[in-house]
Scaffold this motif. Structure first.
Motif, PDB file in Angstrom:
ATOM      1  N   GLY A 114       0.812  -1.199   0.000  1.00  0.00           N
ATOM      2  CA  GLY A 114       0.000   0.000   0.000  1.00  0.00           C
ATOM      3  C   GLY A 114       0.853   1.259   0.000  1.00  0.00           C
ATOM      4  O   GLY A 114       1.869   1.351  -0.691  1.00  0.00           O
ATOM      5  N   ALA A 115       0.440   2.247   0.799  1.00  0.00           N
ATOM      6  CA  ALA A 115       1.169   3.516   0.870  1.00  0.00           C
ATOM      7  C   ALA A 115       2.562   3.348   1.452  1.00  0.00           C
ATOM      8  O   ALA A 115       3.444   4.188   1.236  1.00  0.00           O
ATOM      9  CB  ALA A 115       0.372   4.523   1.698  1.00  0.00           C
ATOM     10  N   ALA A 116       2.799   2.246   2.195  1.00  0.00           N
ATOM     11  CA  ALA A 116       4.102   2.019   2.821  1.00  0.00           C
ATOM     12  C   ALA A 116       5.070   1.276   1.902  1.00  0.00           C
ATOM     13  O   ALA A 116       6.164   0.904   2.335  1.00  0.00           O
ATOM     14  CB  ALA A 116       3.924   1.229   4.115  1.00  0.00           C
ATOM     15  N   SER A 117       4.686   1.068   0.651  1.00  0.00           N
ATOM     16  CA  SER A 117       5.559   0.336  -0.275  1.00  0.00           C
ATOM     17  C   SER A 117       6.828   1.135  -0.559  1.00  0.00           C
ATOM     18  O   SER A 117       6.851   2.365  -0.463  1.00  0.00           O
ATOM     19  CB  SER A 117       4.822   0.066  -1.592  1.00  0.00           C
ATOM     20  OG  SER A 117       3.656  -0.697  -1.379  1.00  0.00           O
ATOM     21  N   ASP A 118       7.879   0.398  -0.917  1.00  0.00           N
ATOM     22  CA  ASP A 118       9.138   1.031  -1.318  1.00  0.00           C
ATOM     23  C   ASP A 118       8.977   1.531  -2.748  1.00  0.00           C
ATOM     24  O   ASP A 118       9.180   0.795  -3.712  1.00  0.00           O
ATOM     25  CB  ASP A 118      10.278   0.015  -1.210  1.00  0.00           C
ATOM     26  CG  ASP A 118      11.626   0.616  -1.573  1.00  0.00           C
ATOM     27  OD1 ASP A 118      11.671   1.823  -1.907  1.00  0.00           O
ATOM     28  OD2 ASP A 118      12.625  -0.121  -1.544  1.00  0.00           O
ATOM     29  N   LEU A 119       8.588   2.793  -2.892  1.00  0.00           N
ATOM     30  CA  LEU A 119       8.289   3.335  -4.214  1.00  0.00           C
ATOM     31  C   LEU A 119       9.529   3.516  -5.072  1.00  0.00           C
ATOM     32  O   LEU A 119       9.429   3.570  -6.296  1.00  0.00           O
ATOM     33  CB  LEU A 119       7.548   4.663  -4.064  1.00  0.00           C
ATOM     34  CG  LEU A 119       6.170   4.562  -3.421  1.00  0.00           C
ATOM     35  CD1 LEU A 119       5.494   5.923  -3.372  1.00  0.00           C
ATOM     36  CD2 LEU A 119       5.283   3.577  -4.162  1.00  0.00           C
ATOM     37  N   LEU A 120      10.694   3.615  -4.454  1.00  0.00           N
ATOM     38  CA  LEU A 120      11.914   3.697  -5.253  1.00  0.00           C
ATOM     39  C   LEU A 120      12.153   2.369  -5.968  1.00  0.00           C
ATOM     40  O   LEU A 120      12.530   2.342  -7.141  1.00  0.00           O
ATOM     41  CB  LEU A 120      13.102   4.054  -4.362  1.00  0.00           C
ATOM     42  CG  LEU A 120      14.428   4.310  -5.089  1.00  0.00           C
ATOM     43  CD1 LEU A 120      14.298   5.490  -6.051  1.00  0.00           C
ATOM     44  CD2 LEU A 120      15.556   4.554  -4.086  1.00  0.00           C
ATOM     45  N   GLU A 121      11.937   1.282  -5.275  1.00  0.00           N
ATOM     46  CA  GLU A 121      12.100  -0.038  -5.877  1.00  0.00           C
ATOM     47  C   GLU A 121      10.997  -0.317  -6.895  1.00  0.00           C
ATOM     48  O   GLU A 121      11.224  -0.990  -7.908  1.00  0.00           O
ATOM     49  CB  GLU A 121      12.079  -1.121  -4.795  1.00  0.00           C
ATOM     50  CG  GLU A 121      12.313  -2.523  -5.312  1.00  0.00           C
ATOM     51  CD  GLU A 121      12.376  -3.551  -4.198  1.00  0.00           C
ATOM     52  OE1 GLU A 121      12.290  -4.750  -4.509  1.00  0.00           O
ATOM     53  OE2 GLU A 121      12.497  -3.149  -3.032  1.00  0.00           O
TER      54      GLU A 121
END
Length: 657
Positions: free
Chosen positions: A520-527
């Protein structure tokens, strides 16, 4: 090499003959020759054996045992004349001694893997001995080739040197590869006369039963060369470039030419390899279960004794052919069959032995098991062979020609997963790029329904953001193609439903998989940045391309959950990620200022950095700053695309109210 040998022999023949006193006994002769070996006296050795034409066969075995260890690389370097004389003496023994005894004596020198030069030097002598046994040669040839083949098998596989492009030419400078390229041509030259005896057998000069036995032996050892070492060597060649062939390629061509003498149907040989190992493994496991641990050592001793007795009988051709013919042929290793399939299909060697009666679709499915074996091999040269073979088979198929039923073949879907592993895990950039190209080609050859099924399967199982981004890009292309062909005024036929496979509810299935954030919102968005950017671009395309009043794609029906479940979570996650990285950047800058005030520059400080809960390798302060700025730039790009998408959605929704 033969020319060089003749020149050396001629130079030795013109030397002044050395007079030696007559010897009264065999023991005295052996003693004098042993002194020659100790002092490296080539003149006396030549006089005792060659010039006096030593013709007592009873002495040849013992003299071979005495002289054989002298045929080493070190001896050739330090005492080249003595080395040449010893080689000529062994050639004299092989031409004039008892053929059965000399066969065992020479094999005794070869086994043990002492020296490659000894191996290469003894091969012509062994060939002369075996050619003197035309009647009962089959068993003797098998014994010789088993021993010679063990020497090649004992040479270790070359290392993975991470070579790319033109660098692959350096592979032949590897010490292990050089050993193979010295030994294999000599081994193939040894086999050549026996491969050509087929013409004599056909003419009736040699019994066909004996010839069939030789054929099985020759085929077995040629096939073993494909498994080790050819699968580890770079065998590619492009005639259009005008570049010369590598030595590895020349070896491969010689092996395939040898196989052409003993096998008429390479396709049959390749497919038989899939079934034989299963039977062998079953038999071996059953036998192991029946034997108890207490009897194991006794069985091993008895087996060694029986093998030694059988070897001597085989050398004399006295072993009766009591075993089943298929059992004697031996297995065709699957890795060897995979290498042969690559050489014939991708490199065009031995095509006259590959029947052109099967459809390209059938051959693709038939080769998938071998392709998988190559793709999953630890050697990068084997991985290349798998990619090249799969690429070749796909290139012969028209686009969208594979039915969705092809996915029922477990090897097909497994091969796609193996491709993904190459694309994401292989350290060779060239192979990763090649894997990506083949990956795209796989999807283009399946029909629309099959593409949808395969995309859904990979998006469900694959966790790599880069691969998912590639698939989302493919979904965009499929939607665009569907919108160009699917019109509202076209009747709802089966053809229309097939063309619109990527619209409506079926597109929704793929969108839900593409817009799923792992945490969700806590995902590693850089990855996850690759797949996030690809998904945002897909959504932006759908909003722009498909008006809300028509909604052919169904995206506007899905818009509510897209905004609530994906865009809102993505917006929150970006705010959290940007805040986290900016805080880390501020802390680093404060630490830099503290070091500067203390009289020590921050650029020389080495520290560890934790990103998304994982520690990165130790890096300098400047490297850390670069990583942080790069991450923030990525987040800014994602926020820009997200903002633009939201603006387009709002504008489209307001325009239709």
């Amino acid at each position: 090499m033969a020319t060089q040998h003749r020149m050396e022999e001629a130079s030795c023949d013109v030397e002044e003959t050395l007079a030696v006193p007559p010897l009264e006994s065999k023991e005295e002769l052996i003693g004098r020759i042993a002194e020659c070996v100790t002092t490296k006296d080539d003149h006396s050795l030549q006089a005792y054996i060659l010039e006096q034409r030593l013709a007592e066969p009873a002495q040849f075995w013992e003299l071979t045992t005495l002289l054989g260890p002298c045929l080493t690389t070190e001896m050739q370097h330090d005492h080249p004349r003595f080395f040449t004389t010893v080689r000529r003496c062994l050639a004299h023994f092989s031409r004039n001694g008892n053929a059965k005894e000399m066969l065992l004596a020479l094999l005794e020198q070869v086994e043990g893997f002492k020296d490659d030069l000894l191996y290469v030097t003894v091969l012509p002598c062994l060939k002369d001995v075996l050619l003197r046994l035309p009647v009962k040669r089959g068993r003797s040839l098998e014994l010789a080739m088993d021993t010679l083949g063990d020497h090649i098998a004992a040479i270790p596989a070359p290392q993975n040197w991470m070579l790319e492009g033109e660098e692959t030419k350096l592979l032949e400078t590897d010490e292990t590869v050089r050993r193979f390229l010295e030994v294999i041509p000599a081994f193939l030259d040894f086999m050549q006369p026996f491969l050509e005896i087929g013409d004599k057998a056909a003419a009736g000069d040699i019994s066909m039963s004996n010839r069939r036995w030789e054929v099985r032996v020759l085929k077995k050892h040629l096939v073993l060369l494909l498994r080790h070492p050819l699968v580890f060597l770079d065998l590619r060649y492009d005639a259009t470039t005008g570049a010369p062939k590598t030595y590895s390629r020349e070896c491969a061509e010689q092996v395939v030419k040898g196989l052409e003498h003993v096998e008429r149907n390479f396709y049959r040989l390749v497919l038989e390899a899939r079934e034989q190992p299963k039977t062998a493994r079953k038999d071996k496991s059953g036998g192991a279960a029946e034997s108890s641990r207490g009897d194991k050592e006794r069985d091993e001793v008895e087996e060694m004794v029986a093998e030694n007795v059988e070897n001597e009988l085989r050398a004399s051709g006295e072993v009766p052919d009591v075993k089943d013919e298929e059992e004697e042929v031996g297995e065709v290793p699957e890795l060897a069959a995979a290498c042969l399939a690559y050489l014939v299909q991708a490199e065009g060697l031995g095509l006259q032995r590959w029947p052109c009666v099967h459809s390209h679709r059938h051959l693709l499915h038939a080769m998938l098991a071998f392709i998988r074996m190559l793709l999953t091999h630890v050697a990068h040269t084997a991985v290349y062979k798998g990619l090249a073979l799969l690429s070749f088979r796909l290139s012969l198929l028209p686009d969208s020609s594979l039915p969705a039923a092809s996915l029922d073949d477990p090897d097909f879907t497994a091969a796609v997963l193996d491709l993904i592993h190459v694309m994401t895990r292989c350290p060779i950039r060239e192979l990763r790029q090649m894997g990506l190209s083949v990956f795209r080609s796989v999807f283009s050859k399946i029909d629309v329904s099959g593409r949808h099924q395969l995309m859904r399967s990979v998006l469900t199982s694959c966790e790599h953001a880069g691969v998912k981004a590639v698939l989302v890009g493919m979904v965009k292309d499929e939607v665009d193609a569907a919108l160009r062909t699917c019109k509202d005024d076209v009747p709802d036929t089966k053809e229309r439903q097939a063309e619109c496979e990527f619209l409506g509810p079926k597109l929704e299935v793929l969108l839900r998989l593409a817009t799923k954030l792992p945490d969700g919102a806590a995902s590693d968005l850089l990855e996850e940045s690759d797949v996030v950017m690809a998904t945002l671009n897909l959504l932006r395309y759908l909003v722009l391309r498909d008006p809300r009043e028509r909604d052919q794609t169904g995206v506007w029906v899905m818009m509510r959950w897209i905004e609530q479940e994906y865009l809102a979570a993505l917006r929150t996650g970006l705010d959290m990620s940007v805040g986290h990285y900016r805080l880390e950047l501020d802390n680093m800058m404060k630490n830099t200022q503290g070091h500067s005030q203390g009289g020590k520059g921050g650029s020389d400080v080495t520290a560890s950095l934790s990103v998304a809960g994982r520690d990165l390798p130790p890096m300098s302060h400047d490297q850390q700053m670069t990583v942080m700025h790069s991450a923030l730039t990525t987040f800014d790009m994602m926020k820009c695309v997200l903002s633009r998408l939201c603006e387009l959605i709002d504008a489209k929704q307001k325009g239709t109210r």
